[in-house]
Motif scaffolding. Structure first.
Motif, short mmCIF file in Angstrom:
data_model
loop_
_atom_site.label_atom_id
_atom_site.label_comp_id
_atom_site.label_asym_id
_atom_site.label_seq_id
_atom_site.Cartn_x
_atom_site.Cartn_y
_atom_site.Cartn_z
N GLY A 51 84.57 83.97 86.04
CA GLY A 51 84.45 82.62 85.48
C GLY A 51 85.81 81.96 85.38
N ALA A 52 86.82 82.78 85.06
CA ALA A 52 88.18 82.25 84.92
C ALA A 52 88.74 81.82 86.27
N ILE A 53 88.15 82.30 87.35
CA ILE A 53 88.58 81.88 88.70
C ILE A 53 87.74 80.70 89.19
N PHE A 54 86.42 80.83 89.10
CA PHE A 54 85.54 79.84 89.74
C PHE A 54 85.34 78.57 88.92
N GLY A 55 85.56 78.66 87.58
CA GLY A 55 85.52 77.44 86.76
C GLY A 55 86.64 76.49 87.17
N ALA A 89 81.12 77.42 89.77
CA ALA A 89 81.92 76.37 90.42
C ALA A 89 81.15 75.04 90.42
N MET A 90 79.88 75.10 90.77
CA MET A 90 79.05 73.88 90.84
C MET A 90 78.98 73.18 89.48
N ILE A 139 86.66 82.87 98.84
CA ILE A 139 86.53 84.30 99.15
C ILE A 139 87.18 85.17 98.07
N GLY A 140 88.32 84.73 97.55
CA GLY A 140 89.04 85.52 96.55
C GLY A 140 88.24 85.64 95.27
N ALA A 141 88.15 86.84 94.75
CA ALA A 141 87.43 87.07 93.50
C ALA A 141 88.01 88.29 92.83
N ARG A 142 87.60 88.51 91.62
CA ARG A 142 88.09 89.66 90.88
C ARG A 142 87.14 90.82 91.11
N LEU A 148 83.28 91.44 84.12
CA LEU A 148 83.40 90.98 85.51
C LEU A 148 83.01 89.50 85.61
N LEU A 149 81.91 89.15 84.94
CA LEU A 149 81.47 87.75 84.99
C LEU A 149 82.52 86.85 84.35
N GLU A 150 83.10 87.31 83.26
CA GLU A 150 84.11 86.51 82.56
C GLU A 150 85.36 86.34 83.43
N ALA A 151 85.79 87.45 84.05
CA ALA A 151 87.00 87.39 84.89
C ALA A 151 86.77 86.43 86.05
#
Ligand code: NAI
Ligand code: OAA
Length: 324
Positions: free
Chosen positions: A104-108, A138-139, A85-88, A99-102
């Protein structure tokens, strides 16, 4: 039995609305004890502890334990159900690529942590926006986990679409079946009234095409923005409710067609690997994309728009090196 449920962004608004429902048994039913693992960033750990105190104060018989951490490996260790649930959030002046990069740093790293330590049967739901593309990231960072275990949430869009159609036609929500939303969780999504039924009759025959295309579709697609405008904050309780619906139906099964954003294996011409919302049927702890539904010219043109948007997002995160 005991299941480990990981919730990220646990101190956020959706976190606060979902944790009590999970702990009370609304996610996995009355026979499953729950070990909660809450993942937050350091500055929000104290707030997560406050929520945990309240969870204990509910004395839920099914709540076995609560762990709170800022370490993704710890949070996903042994996880059977992972609610991401947590995201930037997008901030002022932030470009789409930022936004995509930020995110990516979470979901990667979260994908890598799931790969490293989650239970063999882990099921992942991504809620944090842009949800489809965060699930894709993430996948792609979890090569040892079967791809179909990564899903993103379009159930809130489905629930909104059902409720708005019921109000328009003056029927109950229970009179509407198989109303599926296709594509991206964004204003481009396509709510499908061709395959939906109202009291067993084709839904599209009961509405005016002009209303469908020019009022209903934008109202469903922009409902998130309308909530932000009205509430001054994005949907939280309804998003939590939809996340429970999504995961409960996946784990325990449901009647009829449901909307889930899942990795495509090429169904309906959607490029393989994109995480797109499809009509699915859930049973016995798994789901399958239902093939062979009617997709006429109108529906196809709408599907193309939303799937093209997913391709653009995929290309952007690929270009940023976020797909592992
Ligand atoms: N797919 C859908 O239908 C919907 C998606 N959303 C999205 O859900 C997300 C969460 O919404 P809210 O709870 O209202 O936001 P919020 O801002 O209230 O909470 C987000 C929480 O995530 C935490 N967080 C940030 N980075 C993290 C990380 N790396 N690991 C763990 N936690 C982290 C923050 O500290 C914060 O507590 C947003 O991205 C929102 O856009 C919201 C509604 C519907
Ligand atoms: O736009 C947002 O941040 C919230 C959202 O996804 C929705 O309500 O559908």
């Amino acid at each position: 039995m005991t299941k480990t449920v990981t919730v990220t962004g646990a101190a956020g608004a959706i976190g606060y609305a979902i944790l009590f429902r999970i702990a009370s048994g609304q996610l996995l039913g009355p026979d499953e004890k729950i070990k909660l693992k809450l993942l937050e960033i350091e500055p929000a750990l104290k707030a997560a502890e406050g929520t945990a105190m309240e969870l204990h104060d509910c004395a839920f018989p099914l709540l076995d334990s609560i762990d709170i951490t800022a370490d993704a490996n710890e949070a996903f260790d042994g996880s059977n159900v992972a609610m991401l649930i947590g995201a930037r959030p997008r901030q002022k002046g932030m470009e789409r690529a930022d936004l995509l990069e930020a995110n990516g740093a979470i979901f990667g790293p979260q994908g890598q942590a799931i790969n490293a330590g989650a239970a063999d049967d882990v099921r992942v739901l991504v809620v944090g926006n842009p949800a489809n593309t965060n699930a894709l990231i993430a996948m792609n960072n979890a090569p040892d986990v079967p791809r179909e275990r990564f899903t993103a949430m379009t159930r809130l869009d489905e629930n909104r679409a059902v409720s708005m159609l019921a109000q328009k036609l003056g029927v109950g929500v229970e009179d509407i079946q198989d109303l599926v939303v296709w594509g991206n969780h964004s204003p481009s999504m396509f709510p499908d009234l061709f395959n939906a039924k109202v009291r067993g009759e084709r839904a599209v025959n009961q509405v005016d095409m002009d209303w469908y295309e020019n009022e209903y579709m934008p109202a469903v697609g922009k409902r998130g923005a309308a909530i932000i405008e009205a509430r001054g904050a994005s949907s939280a309780a309804s998003a939590a409710n939809a996340a429970i619906d999504h995961m409960r139906d996946w784990a325990l099964g449901a009647d009829g067609l449901r909307s889930m954003a899942v990795p495509s294996s090429g169904q309906y011409g959607v490029e393989e690997g994109l995480v797109s919302s499809f009509p699915v049927r859930t049973q016995g702890g798994s789901y399958e994309v239902v093939e062979g539904l009617e997709v006429g010219d109108f529906a196809q043109s709408k599907l193309d728009i939303t799937v093209n948007e997913l391709k653009e997002e995929r290309d952007a995160v690929k270009g940023l090196g976020l797909l592992g």
